[in-house]
Design an enzyme around this catalytic site. Structure first.
Site, PDB file in Angstrom:
ATOM      1  N   ARG A  78       0.848  -1.191   0.000  1.00 40.40           N
ATOM      2  CA  ARG A  78       0.000   0.000   0.000  1.00 40.40           C
ATOM      3  C   ARG A  78       0.885   1.243   0.000  1.00 40.40           C
ATOM      4  O   ARG A  78       1.963   1.255   0.595  1.00 40.40           O
ATOM      5  CB  ARG A  78      -0.883   0.030   1.260  1.00 40.40           C
ATOM      6  CG  ARG A  78      -1.961  -1.004   1.294  1.00 40.40           C
ATOM      7  CD  ARG A  78      -2.892  -0.795   2.469  1.00 40.40           C
ATOM      8  NE  ARG A  78      -2.247  -0.985   3.747  1.00 40.40           N
ATOM      9  CZ  ARG A  78      -1.825  -0.019   4.546  1.00 40.40           C
ATOM     10  NH1 ARG A  78      -1.993   1.245   4.224  1.00 40.40           N
ATOM     11  NH2 ARG A  78      -1.237  -0.283   5.688  1.00 40.40           N
ATOM     12  N   TYR A 219      -1.215  -3.523  -6.874  1.00 41.82           N
ATOM     13  CA  TYR A 219      -0.934  -4.342  -5.691  1.00 41.82           C
ATOM     14  C   TYR A 219      -1.984  -4.209  -4.595  1.00 41.82           C
ATOM     15  O   TYR A 219      -2.395  -3.089  -4.236  1.00 41.82           O
ATOM     16  CB  TYR A 219       0.429  -3.955  -5.094  1.00 41.82           C
ATOM     17  CG  TYR A 219       1.002  -5.057  -4.232  1.00 41.82           C
ATOM     18  CD1 TYR A 219       1.802  -6.057  -4.787  1.00 41.82           C
ATOM     19  CD2 TYR A 219       0.722  -5.139  -2.876  1.00 41.82           C
ATOM     20  CE1 TYR A 219       2.307  -7.091  -4.009  1.00 41.82           C
ATOM     21  CE2 TYR A 219       1.227  -6.167  -2.084  1.00 41.82           C
ATOM     22  CZ  TYR A 219       2.018  -7.140  -2.662  1.00 41.82           C
ATOM     23  OH  TYR A 219       2.520  -8.166  -1.889  1.00 41.82           O
ATOM     24  N   GLY A 220      -2.352  -5.325  -4.017  1.00 38.32           N
ATOM     25  CA  GLY A 220      -3.097  -5.438  -2.762  1.00 38.32           C
ATOM     26  C   GLY A 220      -4.086  -4.327  -2.464  1.00 38.32           C
ATOM     27  O   GLY A 220      -5.009  -4.045  -3.241  1.00 38.32           O
ATOM     28  N   LYS A 228      -9.358  -2.325   1.803  1.00 37.28           N
ATOM     29  CA  LYS A 228      -9.082  -1.155   2.645  1.00 37.28           C
ATOM     30  C   LYS A 228      -9.877   0.069   2.168  1.00 37.28           C
ATOM     31  O   LYS A 228     -10.344   0.870   2.977  1.00 37.28           O
ATOM     32  CB  LYS A 228      -7.585  -0.846   2.635  1.00 37.28           C
ATOM     33  CG  LYS A 228      -6.717  -1.998   3.113  1.00 37.28           C
ATOM     34  CD  LYS A 228      -7.028  -2.368   4.535  1.00 37.28           C
ATOM     35  CE  LYS A 228      -6.115  -3.479   5.024  1.00 37.28           C
ATOM     36  NZ  LYS A 228      -6.380  -3.826   6.425  1.00 37.28           N
ATOM     37  N   HIS A 248     -11.030  -2.049  11.750  1.00 34.54           N
ATOM     38  CA  HIS A 248      -9.892  -2.849  11.299  1.00 34.54           C
ATOM     39  C   HIS A 248      -9.664  -3.938  12.346  1.00 34.54           C
ATOM     40  O   HIS A 248      -8.708  -3.877  13.126  1.00 34.54           O
ATOM     41  CB  HIS A 248      -8.682  -1.915  11.179  1.00 34.54           C
ATOM     42  CG  HIS A 248      -7.491  -2.533  10.536  1.00 34.54           C
ATOM     43  ND1 HIS A 248      -6.225  -2.025  10.693  1.00 34.54           N
ATOM     44  CD2 HIS A 248      -7.355  -3.606   9.720  1.00 34.54           C
ATOM     45  CE1 HIS A 248      -5.373  -2.750  10.007  1.00 34.54           C
ATOM     46  NE2 HIS A 248      -6.030  -3.715   9.409  1.00 34.54           N
ATOM     47  N   SER A 270      -0.093  -3.266  12.330  1.00 36.26           N
ATOM     48  CA  SER A 270       0.602  -4.342  11.627  1.00 36.26           C
ATOM     49  C   SER A 270       1.782  -4.846  12.459  1.00 36.26           C
ATOM     50  O   SER A 270       2.281  -4.148  13.342  1.00 36.26           O
ATOM     51  CB  SER A 270       1.070  -3.881  10.246  1.00 36.26           C
ATOM     52  OG  SER A 270       1.685  -2.649  10.346  1.00 36.26           O
ATOM     53  N   CYS A 272       1.735  -7.225  14.688  1.00 37.99           N
ATOM     54  CA  CYS A 272       1.388  -7.568  16.072  1.00 37.99           C
ATOM     55  C   CYS A 272       0.723  -8.941  16.166  1.00 37.99           C
ATOM     56  O   CYS A 272       0.107  -9.264  17.179  1.00 37.99           O
ATOM     57  CB  CYS A 272       0.471  -6.508  16.679  1.00 37.99           C
ATOM     58  SG  CYS A 272       1.321  -4.972  17.029  1.00 37.99           S
ATOM     59  N   GLY A 273       0.793  -9.738  15.111  1.00 34.65           N
ATOM     60  CA  GLY A 273       0.267 -11.100  15.162  1.00 34.65           C
ATOM     61  C   GLY A 273      -1.253 -11.184  15.066  1.00 34.65           C
ATOM     62  O   GLY A 273      -1.864 -12.092  15.615  1.00 34.65           O
ATOM     63  N   ASN A 276      -2.391 -14.376  13.351  1.00 27.85           N
ATOM     64  CA  ASN A 276      -2.167 -15.516  14.244  1.00 27.85           C
ATOM     65  C   ASN A 276      -3.264 -15.596  15.300  1.00 27.85           C
ATOM     66  O   ASN A 276      -3.748 -16.680  15.630  1.00 27.85           O
ATOM     67  CB  ASN A 276      -0.806 -15.402  14.948  1.00 27.85           C
ATOM     68  CG  ASN A 276       0.353 -15.493  13.968  1.00 27.85           C
ATOM     69  OD1 ASN A 276       0.179 -15.914  12.833  1.00 27.85           O
ATOM     70  ND2 ASN A 276       1.535 -15.081  14.397  1.00 27.85           N
ATOM     71  N   ASP A 295      -9.327  -9.519   9.446  1.00 24.88           N
ATOM     72  CA  ASP A 295      -8.858  -8.152   9.182  1.00 24.88           C
ATOM     73  C   ASP A 295      -9.900  -7.053   9.412  1.00 24.88           C
ATOM     74  O   ASP A 295      -9.541  -5.984   9.888  1.00 24.88           O
ATOM     75  CB  ASP A 295      -8.350  -8.062   7.736  1.00 24.88           C
ATOM     76  CG  ASP A 295      -7.483  -6.844   7.483  1.00 24.88           C
ATOM     77  OD1 ASP A 295      -6.714  -6.467   8.390  1.00 24.88           O
ATOM     78  OD2 ASP A 295      -7.567  -6.249   6.399  1.00 24.88           O
ATOM     79  N   ARG A 386       2.523 -11.968  -0.198  1.00 27.41           N
ATOM     80  CA  ARG A 386       1.158 -12.252   0.268  1.00 27.41           C
ATOM     81  C   ARG A 386       0.628 -13.568  -0.258  1.00 27.41           C
ATOM     82  O   ARG A 386       1.035 -14.035  -1.328  1.00 27.41           O
ATOM     83  CB  ARG A 386       0.215 -11.140  -0.223  1.00 27.41           C
ATOM     84  CG  ARG A 386       0.517  -9.765   0.362  1.00 27.41           C
ATOM     85  CD  ARG A 386      -0.140  -9.581   1.696  1.00 27.41           C
ATOM     86  NE  ARG A 386       0.343  -8.407   2.393  1.00 27.41           N
ATOM     87  CZ  ARG A 386      -0.208  -7.965   3.526  1.00 27.41           C
ATOM     88  NH1 ARG A 386      -1.229  -8.586   4.069  1.00 27.41           N
ATOM     89  NH2 ARG A 386       0.281  -6.907   4.140  1.00 27.41           N
ATOM     90  N   ASN A 514      -1.811 -17.374  24.076  1.00 23.91           N
ATOM     91  CA  ASN A 514      -2.617 -16.165  24.264  1.00 23.91           C
ATOM     92  C   ASN A 514      -4.054 -16.518  24.652  1.00 23.91           C
ATOM     93  O   ASN A 514      -4.786 -15.685  25.195  1.00 23.91           O
ATOM     94  CB  ASN A 514      -2.601 -15.289  23.005  1.00 23.91           C
ATOM     95  CG  ASN A 514      -1.218 -14.713  22.754  1.00 23.91           C
ATOM     96  OD1 ASN A 514      -0.408 -14.598  23.684  1.00 23.91           O
ATOM     97  ND2 ASN A 514      -0.922 -14.351  21.516  1.00 23.91           N
TER      98      ASN A 514
HETATM   99  O1  O2Y Z   1       0.225  -4.124   1.302  1.00 25.10           O
HETATM  100  C1  O2Y Z   1      -0.943  -4.322   0.976  1.00 25.10           C
HETATM  101  O2  O2Y Z   1      -1.425  -3.903  -0.061  1.00 25.10           O
HETATM  102  C2  O2Y Z   1      -1.813  -5.091   1.835  1.00 25.10           C
HETATM  103  S1  O2Y Z   1      -2.145  -4.322   3.351  1.00 25.10           S
HETATM  104  C3  O2Y Z   1      -3.087  -5.415   4.293  1.00 25.10           C
HETATM  105  C4  O2Y Z   1      -3.522  -6.600   3.743  1.00 25.10           C
HETATM  106  C5  O2Y Z   1      -4.281  -7.467   4.494  1.00 25.10           C
HETATM  107  C6  O2Y Z   1      -4.612  -7.114   5.755  1.00 25.10           C
HETATM  108  N1  O2Y Z   1      -4.203  -5.956   6.297  1.00 25.10           N
HETATM  109  C7  O2Y Z   1      -3.430  -5.120   5.612  1.00 25.10           C
HETATM  110  C8  O2Y Z   1      -3.026  -3.860   6.326  1.00 25.10           C
HETATM  111  O3  O2Y Z   1      -2.186  -3.103   5.874  1.00 25.10           O
HETATM  112  O4  O2Y Z   1      -3.586  -3.623   7.408  1.00 25.10           O
HETATM  113 MN    MN Z   2      -5.185  -4.975   7.910  1.00 23.46          MN
END
Ligand code: O2Y
Ligand code: MN
Length: 602
Positions: A78, A219-220, A228, A248, A270, A272-273, A276, A295, A386, A514
């Site tokens: 991003r 990309y993404g 997003k 989020h 980001s 921070c797991g 997971n 997410d 990814r 956790n």
């Molecule tokens: O880098 C990207 O384009 C993806 S960013 C992303 C993808 C999945 C879940 N969360 C995120 C984020 O940046 O919070």
């Molecule tokens: Mn995210």
């Protein structure tokens, strides 16, 4: 495929607004063809096969129906600096968003869009964020000239004819325009990842018009506009207007040995797991976890006054590096087949590999397409490589993950990565205090973030890059939702899995363990256990944290639950400066919370 006289022909569209918009974009972008997506497997397979034939997609022999893509090295994540929240007034976007006036931004972007799809097919992707027809779902239509985007959208959202049926002739949708910004002249050889240079990339949002324009990146988050852009930036602004929440947040369900279910939504910056935690395997006997989302959560107050959440997405767009059977077995089992991998390394036996997945292969092709051996001083996979995988493939996906009405949220968790100061877990005294915790959430940056390693970065509600309006007004919206929820509001907790000893050793094992902390939260929710007051919030009594089977040194537990008033006092000026940024939009109720914290710290 020739779309003429089929459902793929834009002439077949019955929604008037959609038909007109497609026509306008056709005139503006001048594609060679238009194709309306039906969302079928046959469509996915055909488009993927075209990409494989062109060399853009690499079929993987080790994973059925899975493909590897390599992006241009300039188009790997991003682009926050090129992301805009455009309102008539700068103050509406607030200090944490890039702003350009809509007239100016549209003028610039229209110049870029003119003829930008020459030589390419323009795909029209009708998609639903949320189960099709759910009262919490929203319909979007993405127009794109990227086949990679079409296939990813197939996995990440619900695409196709069913969506058009729900939309009908008069229904409303969120228009999402995307172009990679790389027109093809006749006879010109296409590159394997066409995109525009960074200074021409724009990821623009016009929240007053529910409109998204993205240009220049494939990309993404820049290109899969349901994620997003729609589900967070535009949806957060819609949610404020309409009285719901777009967050989020992961969503998970915990079931205790007696069969009682607890629904938890958690926001983490980001690294921070978060994924997971979303796919946690509890280590405490008798407790079961199910994943509902990794997410994003959309939440609305239900007829019983509780807050109901859906995951608006249909897939995972997860970070590959670091994902492994020892850290996230459920993610690994989710990506065995039907996956799109981006910027991972390619092994000699036609599989993907990334750092920490398993011992490094003796040889691989790295994400840039070059030979790689473990002696290299750079990674084989990009740090933001990814996987795109259907959520339905997660072995612990909840049977209720597509329930149209969502699941009732009992507990909110905020968190961050802190080597010191912040205890393993603490609970908010009340809703306002919980909102204060979310508003002040902070994390130390890691190598996976942009900027220097170890800096403290405030990321309120993990929404810093995703809030579609003034963040101060967003805080006020949280307070207003709490007022409406009253005693049915979820309980709020703050966690830190990342506290270290003075020598730099982890104090807490994390991952499946956790669940022990989540169990305490559930028991607090049930009123089964007491808590200890502290200046920063309510802490567990040591005996109430279930540590059976865990060889945790007693000193570790003491340190994990320690609140050092002096260290917290030292944070106050930074919180003050953080709040000051929001100026007159800063709710007095949160400034009061800061004052109360100051007083409790003495
Ligand atoms: O880098 C990207 O384009 C993806 S960013 C992303 C993808 C999945 C879940 N969360 C995120 C984020 O940046 O919070
Ligand atoms: Mn995210």
């Amino acid at each position: 495929m020739n779309p003429q006289n089929t459902k793929h022909d834009p002439a077949s569209l019955v929604n008037k607004q959609l038909k007109q918009w497609v026509q306008e974009i056709n005139e503006l972008c001048a594609p060679a063809a238009i194709y309306v997506c039906d969302g079928s497997k046959a469509e996915y397979d055909r488009i993927m096969a075209e990409m494989a034939a062109s060399g853009m997609a690499i079929p993987l022999e080790k994973r059925s129906n899975s493909f590897l893509f390599r992006s241009d090295p300039s188009d790997v994540a991003r682009v926050e600096d090129r992301t805009y929240i455009s309102y008539p007034e700068r103050d509406q976007a607030g200090p944490t968003n890039n702003w350009v006036h809509p007239d100016e931004l549209k003028r610039t972007m229209l110049g870029l869009y003119k003829g930008c799809m020459k030589g390419r097919t323009m795909y029209v992707i009708p998609f639903s964020m949320g189960p099709v027809g759910s009262p919490l779902a929203k319909i979007g239509v993405e127009i794109t000239d990227s086949r990679y985007v079409v296939c990813n959208m197939h996995i990440m959202t619900r695409v196709g004819t069913r969506v058009l049926e729900v939309l009908g002739a008069e229904g409303e949708f969120i228009p999402c325009l995307h172009s990679i910004g790389a027109p093809l002249e006749p006879g010109q050889q296409d590159s394997s990842w066409p995109c525009a240079p960074i200074e021409q990339k724009y990821i623009s949002h016009f929240p007053d018009e529910n409109l998204i324009w993205s240009y220049g990146s494939g990309y993404g988050g820049n290109a899969l506009l349901g994620k997003k852009c729609l589900a967070l930036r535009i949806a957060s602004a819609m949610a404020r207007r309409e009285g719901w929440m777009a967050e989020h947040m992961l969503i998970l369900r915990l079931t205790n040995p007696q069969g009682r279910q607890f629904h938890i939504a958690g926001a983490f910056p980001s690294a921070c797991g978060k994924t997971n935690l979303a796919m946690l395997m509890p280590t405490i006997p008798g407790w079961k976890a199910e994943c509902l989302g990794d997410d994003i959560a959309w939440m609305k107050i239900g007829p019983d006054g509780r807050l109901y959440a859906i995951n608006p997405e249909a897939g995972f767009f997860g970070v590959a590096p670091g994902t492994a059977y020892n850290t996230n077995p459920m993610a690994m089992d989710s990506i065995k087949e039907n996956v799109i991998f981006t910027n991972c390394a390619l092994t000699d036996d036609s599989d993907v590999w990334w750092e920490l997945m398993s011992p490094p292969p003796a040889h691989a092709i790295d994400w840039k397409g070059k030979d790689w051996t473990p002696d290299k001083d750079y990674p084989a996979a990009h740090a933001n490589a990814r996987f795109t995988a259907p959520a339905s493939q997660c072995p612990i996906i909840s049977p209720d993950w597509e329930k149209p009405e969502g699941v009732p949220i009992d507990i909110f968790i905020f968190g961050g990565r802190r080597a010191s100061v912040v205890p393993l877990v603490h609970e908010a005294y009340d809703w306002d205090h919980g909102v204060f915790m979310g508003a002040t959430a902070a994390s130390e940056t890691t190598a996976a973030n942009i900027g220097a390693v170890g800096n403290l970065r405030r990321d309120p509600f993990a929404m810093l890059p995703f809030c579609g309006y003034h963040m101060g007004d967003y805080f006020a919206h949280w307070l207003a939702m709490g007022d409406r929820l009253g005693d049915k509001a979820p309980r709020i907790f703050y966690v830190n899995w990342f506290r270290k000893t003075a020598e730099g050793k982890w104090l807490w094992p994390g991952f499946g363990d956790n669940s022990r902390v989540l169990k305490w939260m559930c028991e607090r929710f049930e009123g089964k256990v007491q808590a200890q007051e502290s200046p920063i919030g309510l802490l567990p009594l040591k005996q109430d944290l279930d540590l059976t089977g865990l060889k945790l040194p007693a000193d570790n537990l003491t340190e994990l639950l320690k609140v050092d008033a002096a260290a917290w006092k030292a944070e106050l000026p930074d919180i003050e400066a953080h709040f000051k940024k929001f100026d007159s939009h800063m709710p007095a109720r949160l400034s009061n919370q800061l004052q109360k914290l100051r007083e409790r710290l003495g």
